[in-house]
Design a protein around this motif. Structure first.
Motif, PDB file in Angstrom:
ATOM      1  N   THR A  87       2.042   5.226  41.593  1.00 34.53           N
ATOM      2  CA  THR A  87       1.577   6.333  42.428  1.00 34.53           C
ATOM      3  C   THR A  87       2.674   6.877  43.335  1.00 34.53           C
ATOM      4  OG1 THR A  87       0.823   4.761  44.105  1.00 34.53           O
ATOM      5  CG2 THR A  87      -0.806   5.524  42.483  1.00 34.53           C
ATOM      6  N   GLN A  89       4.088   5.151  45.848  1.00 35.89           N
ATOM      7  CA  GLN A  89       4.124   4.360  47.081  1.00 35.89           C
ATOM      8  C   GLN A  89       5.124   3.211  46.948  1.00 35.89           C
ATOM      9  OE1 GLN A  89       2.519   5.016  49.917  1.00 35.89           O
ATOM     10  NE2 GLN A  89       3.515   3.260  50.846  1.00 35.89           N
ATOM     11  N   SER A 116      -2.297   0.292  42.546  1.00 29.34           N
ATOM     12  CA  SER A 116      -2.355   1.752  42.425  1.00 29.34           C
ATOM     13  C   SER A 116      -3.756   2.289  42.181  1.00 29.34           C
ATOM     14  CB  SER A 116      -1.451   2.219  41.281  1.00 29.34           C
ATOM     15  OG  SER A 116      -0.125   1.864  41.518  1.00 29.34           O
ATOM     16  N   HIS A 117      -4.542   1.568  41.384  1.00 25.41           N
ATOM     17  CA  HIS A 117      -5.833   2.116  40.954  1.00 25.41           C
ATOM     18  C   HIS A 117      -7.017   1.201  41.240  1.00 25.41           C
ATOM     19  CE1 HIS A 117      -3.313   5.039  38.974  1.00 25.41           C
ATOM     20  NE2 HIS A 117      -2.691   4.073  38.328  1.00 25.41           N
ATOM     21  N   ARG A 120     -10.458  -1.035  46.803  1.00 23.70           N
ATOM     22  CA  ARG A 120      -9.846  -1.498  48.049  1.00 23.70           C
ATOM     23  C   ARG A 120     -10.893  -2.166  48.919  1.00 23.70           C
ATOM     24  NH1 ARG A 120      -5.559   3.405  48.904  1.00 23.70           N
ATOM     25  NH2 ARG A 120      -4.506   3.024  46.935  1.00 23.70           N
ATOM     26  N   ALA A 131      -6.391  -5.294  47.292  1.00 18.73           N
ATOM     27  CA  ALA A 131      -6.536  -4.372  46.158  1.00 18.73           C
ATOM     28  C   ALA A 131      -6.971  -5.216  44.969  1.00 18.73           C
ATOM     29  CB  ALA A 131      -5.214  -3.671  45.871  1.00 18.73           C
ATOM     30  N   ARG A 147      -0.007  -3.093  55.409  1.00 18.81           N
ATOM     31  CA  ARG A 147      -0.080  -2.673  54.007  1.00 18.81           C
ATOM     32  C   ARG A 147       1.272  -2.236  53.439  1.00 18.81           C
ATOM     33  NH1 ARG A 147      -4.354  -1.056  56.736  1.00 18.81           N
ATOM     34  NH2 ARG A 147      -3.698   1.075  57.104  1.00 18.81           N
ATOM     35  N   LYS A 167     -11.986   1.748  52.465  1.00 15.07           N
ATOM     36  CA  LYS A 167     -11.074   2.767  51.911  1.00 15.07           C
ATOM     37  C   LYS A 167      -9.809   2.888  52.746  1.00 15.07           C
ATOM     38  CE  LYS A 167     -13.799   3.751  48.573  1.00 15.07           C
ATOM     39  NZ  LYS A 167     -13.513   3.272  47.260  1.00 15.07           N
ATOM     40  N   TRP A 168      -9.005   1.849  52.741  1.00 14.26           N
ATOM     41  CA  TRP A 168      -7.730   1.888  53.470  1.00 14.26           C
ATOM     42  C   TRP A 168      -6.695   2.654  52.655  1.00 14.26           C
ATOM     43  CZ3 TRP A 168      -4.137  -0.397  50.385  1.00 14.26           C
ATOM     44  CH2 TRP A 168      -4.544  -1.419  49.542  1.00 14.26           C
ATOM     45  N   LYS A 169      -5.662   3.128  53.340  1.00 16.20           N
ATOM     46  CA  LYS A 169      -4.565   3.858  52.701  1.00 16.20           C
ATOM     47  C   LYS A 169      -3.270   3.140  53.007  1.00 16.20           C
ATOM     48  CE  LYS A 169      -6.754   8.360  52.951  1.00 16.20           C
ATOM     49  NZ  LYS A 169      -6.646   9.732  53.388  1.00 16.20           N
ATOM     50  N   TYR A 170      -2.276   3.350  52.132  1.00 17.23           N
ATOM     51  CA  TYR A 170      -0.963   2.756  52.354  1.00 17.23           C
ATOM     52  C   TYR A 170      -0.296   3.402  53.542  1.00 17.23           C
ATOM     53  CZ  TYR A 170      -1.263   0.280  47.929  1.00 17.23           C
ATOM     54  OH  TYR A 170      -1.642  -0.556  46.933  1.00 17.23           O
TER      55      TYR A 170
END
Length: 170
Positions: A87, A89, A116-117, A120, A131, A147, A167-170
């Motif tokens: 992705t 990241q 990546s997919h 989470r 993940a 993260r 739903k965390w994000k990098y």
């Protein structure tokens, strides 16, 4: 004696078939790896050469160039390594996560898929982000609180009860 000769004959036939099948495959894989490594060295403007004595505690993982995770195909034991996910990241694979992946036969592709997919989660006890690839490999990757690095990995067939979708994000 008759049984032993049959056994030896079939053992020879099986080993011959395996070596016949495996030999071209091994040569093809080696050829691809050689071409890929030559191409990547030609495309790189800078190659990092460092011994363990040259790397000091002051250098962080951001000082090293990130390697695309899917290109590493084989995870090796050793130091932490920044990698780029499919992705885009960039995260750091700690020495511990690399060791656990090797111990548990988890590939770089499986790590990339989970990171990546994957779904989470948050661990309710430790608060760690997780993940998890629920579809194919069932690989879970535990990340640091910020993260930015993978801490450990294991195969987990179902989400743990202490995990909560998050739903965390990098």
């Amino acid at each position: 004696m008759k049984h032993i000769s049959k056994f030896l004959f079939f053992t020879f036939i099986i080993s011959f078939c395996i070596s016949f099948i495996y030999s071209p495959y091994a040569e093809a894989v080696q050829s691809i790896l050689d071409k890929d490594s030559q191409t990547s060295l030609q495309n790189e403007s800078e190659v990092l050469h460092a011994s363990s004595s040259e790397l000091t505690a002051e250098k962080s993982s951001e000082d090293l160039k990130a390697v695309p995770l899917l290109r590493t195909l084989v995870i090796t034991k050793g130091k932490a390594q920044p990698v780029q996910l499919s992705t885009g990241q960039i995260i750091t694979l700690t020495a511990h996560v690399k060791d656990r992946a090797l111990d548990r036969s988890i590939t770089a592709v499986q790590l990339d898929t989970a990171l990546s997919h994957g779904d989470r989660y948050k661990d309710n006890q430790s608060g760690a982000p997780i993940a998890w690839d629920k579809n194919s490999s069932k690989v879970a990757v535990v990340l640091s609180g910020d993260r930015k690095s993978a801490v450990t990995t294991y195969v987990q067939t179902n989400p743990k009860g202490k995990w909560t979708l998050f739903k965390w994000k990098y």
